[in-house]
Design a protein around this motif. Structure first.
Motif, short mmCIF file in Angstrom:
data_model
loop_
_atom_site.label_atom_id
_atom_site.label_comp_id
_atom_site.label_asym_id
_atom_site.label_seq_id
_atom_site.Cartn_x
_atom_site.Cartn_y
_atom_site.Cartn_z
N ARG A 7 114.99 168.05 54.99
CA ARG A 7 115.04 167.87 53.70
C ARG A 7 116.25 167.37 53.35
O ARG A 7 116.98 167.93 52.89
CB ARG A 7 114.14 168.27 52.84
CG ARG A 7 112.83 169.04 53.28
CD ARG A 7 112.10 169.86 52.53
NE ARG A 7 110.24 170.16 52.90
CZ ARG A 7 109.73 170.88 52.32
NH1 ARG A 7 110.22 171.35 51.34
NH2 ARG A 7 108.47 170.96 53.09
N PRO A 8 116.68 165.85 53.16
CA PRO A 8 117.64 165.55 52.71
C PRO A 8 117.94 165.48 51.01
O PRO A 8 117.79 164.76 50.18
CB PRO A 8 117.80 164.28 53.27
CG PRO A 8 116.67 163.70 52.90
CD PRO A 8 115.63 165.52 53.82
N GLY A 9 117.66 166.91 50.42
CA GLY A 9 118.14 166.95 49.52
C GLY A 9 119.07 168.39 49.08
O GLY A 9 119.52 168.88 49.42
N PRO A 10 118.29 168.58 48.05
CA PRO A 10 119.61 169.83 47.18
C PRO A 10 119.56 171.27 47.97
O PRO A 10 120.42 172.06 48.03
CB PRO A 10 118.81 170.49 45.36
CG PRO A 10 117.40 169.25 45.60
CD PRO A 10 116.92 168.74 46.75
N ILE B 110 120.42 160.77 45.44
CA ILE B 110 119.73 162.04 43.89
C ILE B 110 120.62 161.16 43.26
O ILE B 110 119.92 161.17 42.15
CB ILE B 110 120.67 163.48 44.24
CG1 ILE B 110 120.63 164.37 45.34
CG2 ILE B 110 121.58 163.93 43.12
CD1 ILE B 110 121.21 165.77 45.72
N ALA B 111 121.92 160.91 43.01
CA ALA B 111 122.31 159.79 42.37
C ALA B 111 121.47 158.73 41.82
O ALA B 111 121.20 158.86 40.40
CB ALA B 111 123.67 158.88 42.53
N VAL B 112 121.08 157.93 42.86
CA VAL B 112 119.68 156.75 41.77
C VAL B 112 118.35 157.49 41.58
O VAL B 112 118.20 156.79 40.88
CB VAL B 112 119.50 156.60 43.53
CG1 VAL B 112 118.24 155.37 43.45
CG2 VAL B 112 120.88 155.43 44.34
N ILE B 113 118.11 158.69 41.79
CA ILE B 113 117.21 159.18 41.59
C ILE B 113 117.48 159.12 39.82
O ILE B 113 116.71 159.26 38.85
CB ILE B 113 116.21 160.32 42.00
CG1 ILE B 113 115.30 159.82 43.50
CG2 ILE B 113 115.03 160.67 41.34
CD1 ILE B 113 115.16 160.60 44.40
#
Length: 300
Positions: A278-281, A148-151
């Motif tokens: 899904r590895p996300g929000p 998330i930080a990279v994106i």
């Protein structure tokens, strides 16, 4: 539908984060040109803020929208279905294993977010077509936040990424606190009937632990291993997630397992399965679902 790209090669995440965030930590805007290293060890350079982004994984799509970069999205993969209002009108350009390269190239994206799977070779295929591609996903719990930080950095939405990470961690901590005093429950999590499952160091395995469970898969087998069915029988889990009770009863030797006898076999809803895979929000949604399966008394 879910997605779980299986990684075969992975440089150290610490090097990636240092490269992306070290020099500009705390900055309010990304400085371009920007060069980062993706999960395939490739150098990816953006000359300016990307205005036209194609996302080839649902987790990337959900992350972009959650950090405020949704307006930069011009197309998504065919499995991206959340949030519905933001993605339903966007062109669909195939999937990791069946990308529509011609359609993606025709959109003239500044950046494509893909995976690092050697199985799909998605990043390689897109790069060969002359596109700027970042290949990488969060496979472990901490890597989800790193990605998330990279994106956020890549898209000039660092502040939005920081807000999202802070909010997610607060929600996850609150949920985890509800089960801290409860016993650990041995858990079998089925990704598909092959059967593929999850190791303790995968992001799903870490969520199971935070829900008061413990995956029956040893870390030595990896993050998303294919299991010998005999191992599942010998482990005799207390809870099974990812299949129906009828499915479990049809498997050889499973009718006598603790989970099956107690009826503690749970098939997540489509929405829960998406959040879990899904590895996300939506990690907090995934954790809440797991607690409902493993320790439902904690949510009363």
């Amino acid at each position: 539908m879910s997605h779980l790209p299986f990684r075969s090669f992975r440089p150290g995440a610490a090097l990636l984060i240092a490269a992306v965030m070290g020099a500009t930590q705390g900055a309010s805007a990304t400085a371009y040109p920007l060069t980062v290293t993706d999960d395939l060890g490739r150098s990816v350079t953006l000359k300016a803020q990307p205005r036209r982004i194609v996302s080839m994984l649902p987790s990337h799509t959900e992350t972009l929208i959650a950090i405020g970069a949704g307006a930069q999205l011009i197309a998504v993969d065919r499995f991206s279905n959340y949030p519905k209002a933001a993605v339903e009108k966007l062109p669909k350009v195939g999937s990791a294993y069946q990308p529509n390269i011609e359609a993606i190239v025709a959109l003239k994206p500044d950046l494509v977010l893909a995976d690092e799977s050697s199985g799909s070779r998605l990043t390689e295929k897109l790069a060969q077509a002359g596109l700027t591609v970042y290949g990488g996903t969060g496979q472990t719990f901490n890597e989800v936040f790193e990605k998330i930080a990279v994106i956020g950095k890549l898209t000039n939405h660092e502040a939005g990424a920081t807000r999202l990470i802070t909010s997610m961690r607060a929600d996850l901590n609150t949920l985890q606190a509800s089960v801290l005093s409860l016993p650990k429950v041995s858990t079998y999590y089925e990704i598909d009937p092959s059967p593929y499952s999850v190791g303790p160091n995968s992001f799903i395995g870490a969520l199971i632990a935070r829900a008061g469970g413990q995956t029956i898969v040893p870390a030595a087998l990896g993050d998303f291993p294919k299991l010998d069915p005999e191992r599942i029988v010998n482990s005799n889990p207390q809870v099974m997630i990812g299949l129906t009770l009828d499915d479990a009863r049809r498997r050889p030797g499973w009718t006598g397992l603790q989970a099956v006898k107690a009826g503690r076999v749970f098939a997540p809803t489509p929405e829960e399965r998406d959040a879990l895979s899904r590895p996300g929000p939506r990690l907090p949604d995934a954790l809440r679902a797991l607690i409902r399966f493993i320790h439902p008394e904690a949510l009363k």
